[in-house]
Design an enzyme around this catalytic site. Structure first.
Site, PDB file in Angstrom:
ATOM      1  N   MET A   1       0.703  -1.293   0.106  1.00  0.00           N
ATOM      2  CA  MET A   1      -0.054  -0.089   0.168  1.00  0.00           C
ATOM      3  C   MET A   1       0.777   1.232  -0.024  1.00  0.00           C
ATOM      4  SD  MET A   1      -3.126   1.189  -0.150  1.00  0.00           S
ATOM      5  CE  MET A   1      -4.191  -0.052   0.266  1.00  0.00           C
ATOM      6  N   CYS A   2       0.202   2.282  -0.330  1.00  0.00           N
ATOM      7  CA  CYS A   2       1.091   3.560  -0.621  1.00  0.00           C
ATOM      8  C   CYS A   2       1.410   4.382   0.646  1.00  0.00           C
ATOM      9  CB  CYS A   2       0.265   4.578  -1.596  1.00  0.00           C
ATOM     10  SG  CYS A   2      -0.442   4.133  -2.991  1.00  0.00           S
ATOM     11  N   ARG A   3       2.327   5.298   0.690  1.00  0.00           N
ATOM     12  CA  ARG A   3       2.696   6.124   1.818  1.00  0.00           C
ATOM     13  C   ARG A   3       3.270   7.285   1.388  1.00  0.00           C
ATOM     14  NH1 ARG A   3       5.640   2.796   5.230  1.00  0.00           N
ATOM     15  NH2 ARG A   3       4.979   0.840   4.093  1.00  0.00           N
TER      16      ARG A   3
END
Length: 341
Positions: free
Chosen positions: A1-3
């Protein structure tokens, strides 16, 4: 997942001090995360983006941000390393991506920009395919044509633009950006309700006009914890030991630097404070930092025992949070401001 990571300072920062040099920089987190481990996608290698504003205004260049994106892994992009050593900016957005919605393409890399505005998202809008057409129908022709990719995040940005009195304005008040963000979240919740979507949406949004910064840690649930979000502030952010070991120093009460990140950039626990779930963080042009509850049907007051027992499994299962024990009680001032949507 993005950050993502946000930097705002009274003085420009060399991008390398945020992106490449710290041993726990957002780029190193992309393949060696310590607090957020997504067992489905343990590596954030589906592209990255960096956006920044000029240190000194130039009429010819304008006031819009400059954005550099690529679909290669951030840690393997030599151009990013070169640029980071030569660019300074007082306001920086950085984002690394692991695809969940949308294809692997430059158009889908954050940050997104329109005029002088810049926007990022960490999380996901649940069952977005069920509300995408409804969302698009509510956009003006100009805003509809802003969307170039196929992510829920960029559509959320378009919806945010539609909530502004004039998205092409040369300046925005902090309050205008706050209200547009609240209206965006409320509208997405309305769409989900109309479509009978029961899965919570994770809406860690952030937007800036180069002066103010608005960020949210939000989930459309009264029982689950949102994706993690932290902030740090001080007078200097510098390397204190070889090997990229950085820390935030506070020489006095001034806030010369404010950083917001999905995961802390240092291993110094005292440097970082966790932003509460369903709260908005506002950084004003004068470097005031405000943390304001977002009061809607998913808000739980810190005085309610349920606020201490939000379940971490949902966000942790998506690689957006570390499972942990209940949060310690937080005492809010009686006159603390609250935002209702």
């Amino acid at each position: 997942m993005c950050r993502f990571v946000i930097y705002k300072g009274t003085s420009p920062v060399q991008l390398s001090h945020l992106l490449t040099r710290p041993c726990h920089s957002i780029i190193n987190q992309a393949f060696d995360s310590r607090l957020r481990l997504d067992h489905r996608r343990p590596i954030n290698g589906d592209g990255f983006g960096v956006g920044w504003y000029d240190s000194v205004h130039d009429e010819e260049l304008g006031n819009q941000p400059c954005i550099f994106t690529a679909v290669t892994p951030a840690w393997n992009n030599v151009n990013l390393i070169r640029l980071a050593e030569k660019i300074k900016s007082p306001l920086v957005f950085g984002h690394v991506r692991a695809t969940t919605t949308g294809s692997l393409s430059l158009d889908n890399c954050h940050p997104f920009a329109y005029g002088k505005l810049m926007f990022m998202h960490n999380g996901g809008i649940a069952d977005f395919h069920l509300i995408k057409r409804r969302l698009q129908a509510d956009l003006s022709d100009d805003v509809f044509n802003v969307v170039q990719g196929n992510t829920d995040s960029e559509c959320a940005f378009a919806l945010f633009l539609s909530k502004l009195p004039d998205p092409k304005a040369k300046s925005f008040t902090t309050r205008t950006l706050q209200q547009a963000m609240l209206d965006t979240i409320a509208t997405l919740n309305l769409y989900a309700e109309e479509a009978d979507i029961t899965e919570p949406s994770l809406m860690n949004f952030c937007v800036t006009d180069g002066e103010s910064v608005i960020a949210t840690r939000y989930i459309s649930s009264r029982h689950d914890e949102a994706a993690s979000l932290w902030f740090s502030s001080g007078t200097t952010f510098s390397e204190y030991a070889q090997g990229g070991h950085y820390r935030m120093s506070k020489a006095d009460k001034r806030e010369n630097i404010i950083m917001i990140a999905s995961e802390p950039l240092t291993f110094e626990k005292a440097d970082w404070m966790e932003i509460r779930t369903n709260n908005m963080v506002v950084i004003t042009p004068k470097m005031n930092l405000l943390q304001i509850p977002i009061v809607d049907k998913f808000y739980v007051s810190p005085s309610d025992p349920a606020a201490l027992n939000r379940d971490t499994d949902f966000a942790a299962g998506k690689g957006l949070l570390s499972p942990r024990k209940a949060l310690a009680p937080v005492q809010l001032r009686e006159n603390a401001p609250q935002l209702s949507i």
